[in-house]
Design an enzyme around this catalytic site. Structure first.
Site, PDB file in Angstrom:
ATOM      1  N   GLU A  79     -11.021  95.245 -23.467  1.00 19.88           N
ATOM      2  CA  GLU A  79     -10.012  95.143 -22.407  1.00 19.88           C
ATOM      3  C   GLU A  79      -9.880  96.457 -21.639  1.00 19.88           C
ATOM      4  O   GLU A  79      -9.749  96.464 -20.415  1.00 19.88           O
ATOM      5  CB  GLU A  79      -8.652  94.740 -22.977  1.00 19.88           C
ATOM      6  N   ARG A  83     -10.818  96.410 -17.636  1.00 21.82           N
ATOM      7  CA  ARG A  83      -9.692  96.584 -16.716  1.00 21.82           C
ATOM      8  C   ARG A  83      -9.571  98.020 -16.221  1.00 21.82           C
ATOM      9  O   ARG A  83      -9.487  98.260 -15.018  1.00 21.82           O
ATOM     10  CB  ARG A  83      -8.387  96.152 -17.386  1.00 21.82           C
ATOM     11  N   ASP A 212     -18.541  84.166 -23.738  1.00 24.14           N
ATOM     12  CA  ASP A 212     -18.620  84.113 -22.270  1.00 24.14           C
ATOM     13  C   ASP A 212     -19.285  85.275 -21.526  1.00 24.14           C
ATOM     14  O   ASP A 212     -20.400  85.158 -21.026  1.00 24.14           O
ATOM     15  CB  ASP A 212     -17.230  83.826 -21.668  1.00 24.14           C
ATOM     16  N   GLU A 346     -11.097  81.888 -13.672  1.00 26.89           N
ATOM     17  CA  GLU A 346     -12.515  81.492 -13.777  1.00 26.89           C
ATOM     18  C   GLU A 346     -12.915  80.339 -12.863  1.00 26.89           C
ATOM     19  O   GLU A 346     -14.040  80.287 -12.361  1.00 26.89           O
ATOM     20  CB  GLU A 346     -12.865  81.134 -15.228  1.00 26.89           C
ATOM     21  N   THR A 432     -16.479  91.649 -15.149  1.00 28.57           N
ATOM     22  CA  THR A 432     -15.834  90.410 -15.584  1.00 28.57           C
ATOM     23  C   THR A 432     -14.335  90.404 -15.314  1.00 28.57           C
ATOM     24  O   THR A 432     -13.659  89.417 -15.576  1.00 28.57           O
ATOM     25  CB  THR A 432     -16.163  90.097 -17.063  1.00 28.57           C
TER      26      THR A 432
END
Length: 459
Positions: A79, A83, A212, A346, A432
């Site tokens: 994360e 981010r 994913d 998504e 992502t």
């Protein structure tokens, strides 16, 4: 929508990680290990490309004066990377402002100790202050998660580009080397791997959560390398072939979906997170075998159509966290625990890519349906909130304006309705968390702080 979400974050939650719009306060949570301002860092590029200049300047000033990297606490390597590292890298490449470069390099160094394992596969949790790292308590047998250690490549290659220090690229290439070497059941990559032994821990395979973005970063590594990274290309198309052979299914009603695989047994469930794969297959369509190009575009369109159906078949016209294809149901959530929608991006992400690849107007139509549903069901008096049941006509709100709503959902919607030359896919690859990173050309340095194709709206 961005201005409304941002203004309320600023008013009620400034400096905290996320806004809780119903209670009008900030939420910090433990995921970022003491780092603050997740919504600020995640929003920098969105504010900038939307031309919200005052808001961007204020966000930049917060990063310069308040963002503190020397914190103790358990941070998710994944994360923090997608981010914070992603958000700061994009802000730097879009604006050329040195403060973003300085901050991201400081943060990058703090992530390196996570790789100190017998295999070099990083552990999932790191204390940014002390450098100690460990595995998630819930991950089986102290394992690392495919989507976490497999979603570092784009950012770490750029950290090496900016520092001239190869260590970042070496860390992620080492992960790839190990994944190439070990045996894969049916060519599939299971979700859990032991950082101690380098062996798979369970044979659970998913293109949704836990798996994913590993697949997404294979094709994007190839594209970001200006199509030089042949190894990434080969791994991506082999993985896609295994996914098509083992996971891609067609429902009795004609919907194409991606099932999950547990030790050879299929679970006919597709998560909202797996809906990014329509966009992924589309951007990879051009570089596989030429005779498969149309096949990939068709597959991408079919997956995106299925994800749209999961939205269309709910009362709110927003999709559930996971939807099933068994027991007579198709593209709908059966369990109460799968019915929530937390402002995830998504599905609109795939609409944006499908629009860019095909210019079929239905994708803008579908995107507009999502905008209207968000406005109707997720907008509350002081921000946007997720909802607990997409099938309920009177929404119950979850009181959380996720930072990825500002970073991803609103950015992808904005790009869907913008011209193709705003963050052109010829120049940029999105991480992502929807943070654009420039394609690394072999022989020319990026001009102007390195920002092709944002002249249109950048300040």
């Amino acid at each position: 929508m961005m201005k409304f979400a941002w203004d309320n974050y600023r008013r009620y939650a400034w400096g905290k990680n996320e806004l809780q719009p119903l209670t009008r306060n900030g939420h910090t949570g433990s995921m970022f290990g003491g780092l603050r301002g997740a919504s600020i860092v995640d929003s920098l590029d969105t504010l900038y490309i939307m031309g919200l200049n005052e808001e961007y300047e204020e966000a930049k000033e917060w990063v310069e004066t308040v963002l503190d990297m020397s914190t103790n606490g358990e941070a998710s390597l994944f994360e923090v990377n997608i981010r914070y590292v992603g958000g700061l890298l994009s802000a730097y490449y879009l604006t050329g402002e040195e403060v973003f470069k300085r901050k991201v390099l400081e943060l990058g160094d703090k992530l390196l100790p996570a790789f100190n394992t017998p295999t070099g596969i990083p552990r999932g949790v790191i204390n940014l202050g002390s450098g100690t790292s460990w595995s998630w308590g819930w991950a089986s047998a102290g394992s690392s998660i495919l989507a976490e250690f497999g979603t570092l490549h784009l950012e770490f290659v750029h950290l090496s580009e900016l520092t001239g220090n190869p260590v970042f690229t070496e860390k992620v290439m080492n992960i790839r080397k190990l994944l190439n070497k070990i045996e894969k059941p049916h060519g599939l990559y299971p979700n859990f791997l032991s950082p101690a032994t380098g062996n798979w821990v369970q044979h659970h395979v998913s293109v949704g959560g836990l798996g994913d973005s590993f697949y997404e970063y294979l094709i994007k590594s190839y594209l970001m390398s200006d199509k030089q990274d042949e190894e990434a290309k080969k791994m991506y198309y082999s993985a896609l072939e295994a996914i098509e052979s083992n996971l891609v299914q067609k429902s009795p009603g004609g919907l194409t979906y991606l099932a999950e695989w547990r030790g050879g047994i299929l679970d006919h469930k597709m998560g909202h997170l797996a809906c990014f794969s329509g966009g992924m297959v589309a951007i990879g369509a051009d570089d596989g075998q030429p005779e498969k190009r149309q096949h990939y575009l068709d597959l991408a369109a079919e997956i995106t159509h299925t994800c749209h159906e999961s939205y269309k078949r709910s009362a709110t016209k927003l999709g559930p966290e996971a939807f099933r294809f068994d027991g007579g149901t198709e593209a709908t959530a059966t369990r109460l625990s799968d019915r929530y929608y937390i402002l995830r991006p998504e599905v609109v992400e795939s609409y944006m890519y499908m629009w860019r690849m095909t210019h079929d107007p239905k994708y803008r139509q579908w995107g507009w349906e999502a905008v209207e549903a968000l406005e109707q069901h997720c907008r509350v008096e002081s921000g946007f909130s997720g909802i607990r049941d997409v099938y309920a006509t009177t929404p119950s709100h979850d009181n959380m304006q996720q930072s990825f709503f500002l970073a991803e959902t609103l950015k992808y919607l904005y790009l869907l309705f913008s011209d193709d030359d705003l963050l052109s896919l010829d120049d940029w690859v999105f991480n992502t968390e929807a943070h654009p990173l420039p394609i690394i050309r072999q022989n020319c340095s990026p001009e102007r702080g390195g920002a092709p194709g944002i002249e249109a709206t950048g300040p």
